[in-house]
Design an enzyme around this catalytic site. Structure first.
Site, PDB file in Angstrom:
ATOM      1  N   GLY A 267       0.802  -1.222   0.000  1.00  6.16           N
ATOM      2  CA  GLY A 267       0.000   0.000   0.000  1.00  6.16           C
ATOM      3  C   GLY A 267       0.834   1.271   0.000  1.00  6.16           C
ATOM      4  O   GLY A 267       2.055   1.238  -0.187  1.00  6.16           O
ATOM      5  N   GLN A 268       0.130   2.402   0.234  1.00 11.72           N
ATOM      6  CA  GLN A 268       0.778   3.710   0.131  1.00 11.72           C
ATOM      7  C   GLN A 268       1.931   3.835   1.135  1.00 11.72           C
ATOM      8  O   GLN A 268       3.031   4.261   0.787  1.00 11.72           O
ATOM      9  CB  GLN A 268      -0.246   4.832   0.372  1.00 11.72           C
ATOM     10  CG  GLN A 268       0.309   6.208   0.049  1.00 11.72           C
ATOM     11  CD  GLN A 268      -0.532   7.356   0.591  1.00 11.72           C
ATOM     12  OE1 GLN A 268      -1.474   7.158   1.349  1.00 11.72           O
ATOM     13  NE2 GLN A 268      -0.189   8.565   0.195  1.00 11.72           N
TER      14      GLN A 268
ATOM     15  N   ASP B  17       1.478  -8.967   1.703  1.00 14.80           N
ATOM     16  CA  ASP B  17       0.226  -8.285   1.354  1.00 14.80           C
ATOM     17  C   ASP B  17      -0.734  -9.365   0.878  1.00 14.80           C
ATOM     18  O   ASP B  17      -0.321 -10.493   0.584  1.00 14.80           O
ATOM     19  CB  ASP B  17       0.490  -7.257   0.226  1.00 14.80           C
ATOM     20  CG  ASP B  17      -0.563  -6.156   0.182  1.00 14.80           C
ATOM     21  OD1 ASP B  17      -0.281  -5.036   0.620  1.00 14.80           O
ATOM     22  OD2 ASP B  17      -1.703  -6.434  -0.295  1.00 14.80           O
ATOM     23  N   ILE B  18      -1.999  -8.988   0.772  1.00 16.02           N
ATOM     24  CA  ILE B  18      -2.980  -9.962   0.252  1.00 16.02           C
ATOM     25  C   ILE B  18      -2.785 -10.169  -1.260  1.00 16.02           C
ATOM     26  O   ILE B  18      -3.210 -11.188  -1.809  1.00 16.02           O
ATOM     27  CB  ILE B  18      -4.424  -9.503   0.586  1.00 16.02           C
ATOM     28  CG1 ILE B  18      -5.402 -10.653   0.446  1.00 16.02           C
ATOM     29  CG2 ILE B  18      -4.821  -8.297  -0.256  1.00 16.02           C
ATOM     30  CD1 ILE B  18      -6.757 -10.379   1.069  1.00 16.02           C
TER      31      ILE B  18
ATOM     32  N   ILE C  89      -4.261 -11.161   6.212  1.00 11.69           N
ATOM     33  CA  ILE C  89      -4.216 -10.965   7.664  1.00 11.69           C
ATOM     34  C   ILE C  89      -5.430 -11.605   8.344  1.00 11.69           C
ATOM     35  O   ILE C  89      -5.381 -11.931   9.533  1.00 11.69           O
ATOM     36  CB  ILE C  89      -4.076  -9.460   8.035  1.00 11.69           C
ATOM     37  CG1 ILE C  89      -3.881  -9.234   9.530  1.00 11.69           C
ATOM     38  CG2 ILE C  89      -5.266  -8.653   7.553  1.00 11.69           C
ATOM     39  CD1 ILE C  89      -2.683  -9.846  10.133  1.00 11.69           C
TER      40      ILE C  89
ATOM     41  N   TYR D 187     -14.338   3.779  10.218  1.00 13.30           N
ATOM     42  CA  TYR D 187     -12.864   3.774  10.247  1.00 13.30           C
ATOM     43  C   TYR D 187     -12.358   4.379  11.560  1.00 13.30           C
ATOM     44  O   TYR D 187     -11.505   3.791  12.239  1.00 13.30           O
ATOM     45  CB  TYR D 187     -12.382   4.597   9.046  1.00 13.30           C
ATOM     46  CG  TYR D 187     -10.894   4.816   8.935  1.00 13.30           C
ATOM     47  CD1 TYR D 187     -10.028   3.743   8.705  1.00 13.30           C
ATOM     48  CD2 TYR D 187     -10.346   6.096   9.001  1.00 13.30           C
ATOM     49  CE1 TYR D 187      -8.661   3.954   8.555  1.00 13.30           C
ATOM     50  CE2 TYR D 187      -8.991   6.315   8.846  1.00 13.30           C
ATOM     51  CZ  TYR D 187      -8.153   5.232   8.628  1.00 13.30           C
ATOM     52  OH  TYR D 187      -6.797   5.458   8.479  1.00 13.30           O
TER      53      TYR D 187
ATOM     54  N   LYS E  79     -10.263   2.640  14.628  1.00 15.98           N
ATOM     55  CA  LYS E  79      -8.946   3.124  15.085  1.00 15.98           C
ATOM     56  C   LYS E  79      -8.992   3.457  16.579  1.00 15.98           C
ATOM     57  O   LYS E  79      -8.039   3.184  17.312  1.00 15.98           O
ATOM     58  CB  LYS E  79      -8.523   4.365  14.282  1.00 15.98           C
ATOM     59  CG  LYS E  79      -8.175   4.064  12.822  1.00 15.98           C
ATOM     60  CD  LYS E  79      -6.964   3.157  12.714  1.00 15.98           C
ATOM     61  CE  LYS E  79      -6.562   2.897  11.273  1.00 15.98           C
ATOM     62  NZ  LYS E  79      -5.484   1.904  11.132  1.00 15.98           N
TER      63      LYS E  79
END
Ligand code: NAD
Ligand code: AKB
Length: 312
Positions: free
Chosen positions: A11-12, A34-35, A53, A142, A146
């Site tokens: 990812g980023q 990663d997936i 994951i 989200y 978190k």
């Protein structure tokens, strides 16, 4: 150097973090995962393993067999994408964290990095120079994931002495790997569209100020936090991390200093409500005093870096 696994490395953030850690410790010490079944091209030099994951048994087996000691857990759904599939966002963002926290609790892992976000704050939070400790009533799935994750990190820290460290990243701006579905993504897209077509339609209104940071600062912050002596770290949940703060109108003006013909128009969509619930700027005094944090890139530096380095 401990043998390290980066989960969500494609990812980023993961792309740049993997490259930075490999540069520092050697490519064989840092396993990217990663997936994605195909190894991301940016990460071609160095080990890669496709791992989901959410497959708890496979992740446990890999970490135990490979004698991994440090995990950076970056796999998650970001704010805008998460609103479209709240059930799955909660599952992905929480279950993976427990898998990794439990491995540390059982003694297999020595250290964990898990990122939080400015999304932990909500509409009732003071929006200017938001302090480390304040009202936190996030209104997105989200942000809720978190905030819950932060509570669990602190719990595992205090109850089981798990060394899990975390930063509340602001919106991150980079050119090596595209952003993955957040509300702050406009501040990356705007550079690509400026170079591609000379104009940009922004999904936030012109005066929406948000905390932001250039990726180099974020990677340095992550590495500095992970290397700080544990006894110096007073925050066991997640550190506020400040960089810069700007509006779409201000970033457009910064681009116009290099490209006077660049134009922007505004068409706010569902992401406006998310942005309106987040802070405008962040007070990161705990990070400054506990591990000497200081950001380096201002808006003008960031604009120059992005325009120079984006390769269409
Ligand atoms: P991203 O979406 O760019 O990357 C996430 C990576 O996780 C992707 O490569 C994806 O393929 C992978 N992934 C998804 N599901 C997976 C699974 N089941 N198993 C393994 N890998 C899986 O996200 P990012 O911007 O790099 O963010 C990384 C972390 O940092 C996230 O926790 C995010 O919430 C947090 N964060 C990011 C920002 C930001 O501006 N980029 C800001 C605050 C916090
Ligand atoms: C998002 O916009 O969702 C992320 C973040 C600030 O957590 N960039």
């Amino acid at each position: 150097m401990r043998k390290t696994l980066i989960i969500g490395a494609g990812g980023q953030i993961g792309t740049e973090l993997t490259l930075a850690l490999r540069k520092k410790w050697g490519k064989d010490q840092v396993i990217a995962s990663d997936i994605k079944t195909e190894k991301p091209t940016n990460l071609s030099e160095g080990p890669y393993v496709a791992l989901d994951i959410l497959n708890r048994d496979a992740v446990r087996e890999f970490i135990i067999n490979e004698k991994i000691e440090t995990v950076y857990l970056l796999a998650a759904l970001l704010s805008a994408t998460a609103e479209k599939q709240p059930d799955f966002a909660w599952k992905l963002n929480m279950e993976g964290l427990f898998t990794i926290l439990d491995l540390a609790k059982e003694g297999y892992l020595k250290q964990i990095f898990w990122p939080s976000s400015i999304a932990v704050f909500g509409p009732t939070t003071p929006r200017d120079h938001t302090p480390q400790f304040t009202v936190m009533e996030p209104s997105t799935v989200y942000g809720i994931s978190k905030q819950a994750g932060e509570r669990w990190c602190e719990y595992y820290n205090q109850r089981y002495q798990v060394d899990v460290r975390s930063l509340r990243y602001p919106g991150l701006i980079s050119y090596k790997s595209p952003p993955g579905g957040g509300t702050t993504d406009y501040a990356v897209d705007i550079f690509y569209q400026a170079k591609k077509s000379g104009s940009y339609e922004c999904f936030l209104s012109e005066d929406t100020a948000l905390p932001m940071m250039f990726m180099d600062d974020a990677i340095r912050a992550t590495i500095e936090l992970m290397e700080a002596p544990r006894e110096q770290l007073r925050i066991k949940s997640s550190y506020n991390l400040g960089g810069i703060s700007f509006t779409p109108k201000e970033i457009a003006a910064s681009i116009q200093e290099h490209m006077p013909e660049f134009t922007i128009r505004y068409a706010p969509d569902f992401r406006q409500a998310i942005a309106d619930s987040w802070p405008k700027s962040i007070d990161d005094s705990y990070a400054q005093s506990d591990w000497n944090w200081k950001s380096e890139y201002n808006l003008s530096d960031l604009t120059q870096e992005m325009l120079e380095n984006i390769d269409l």
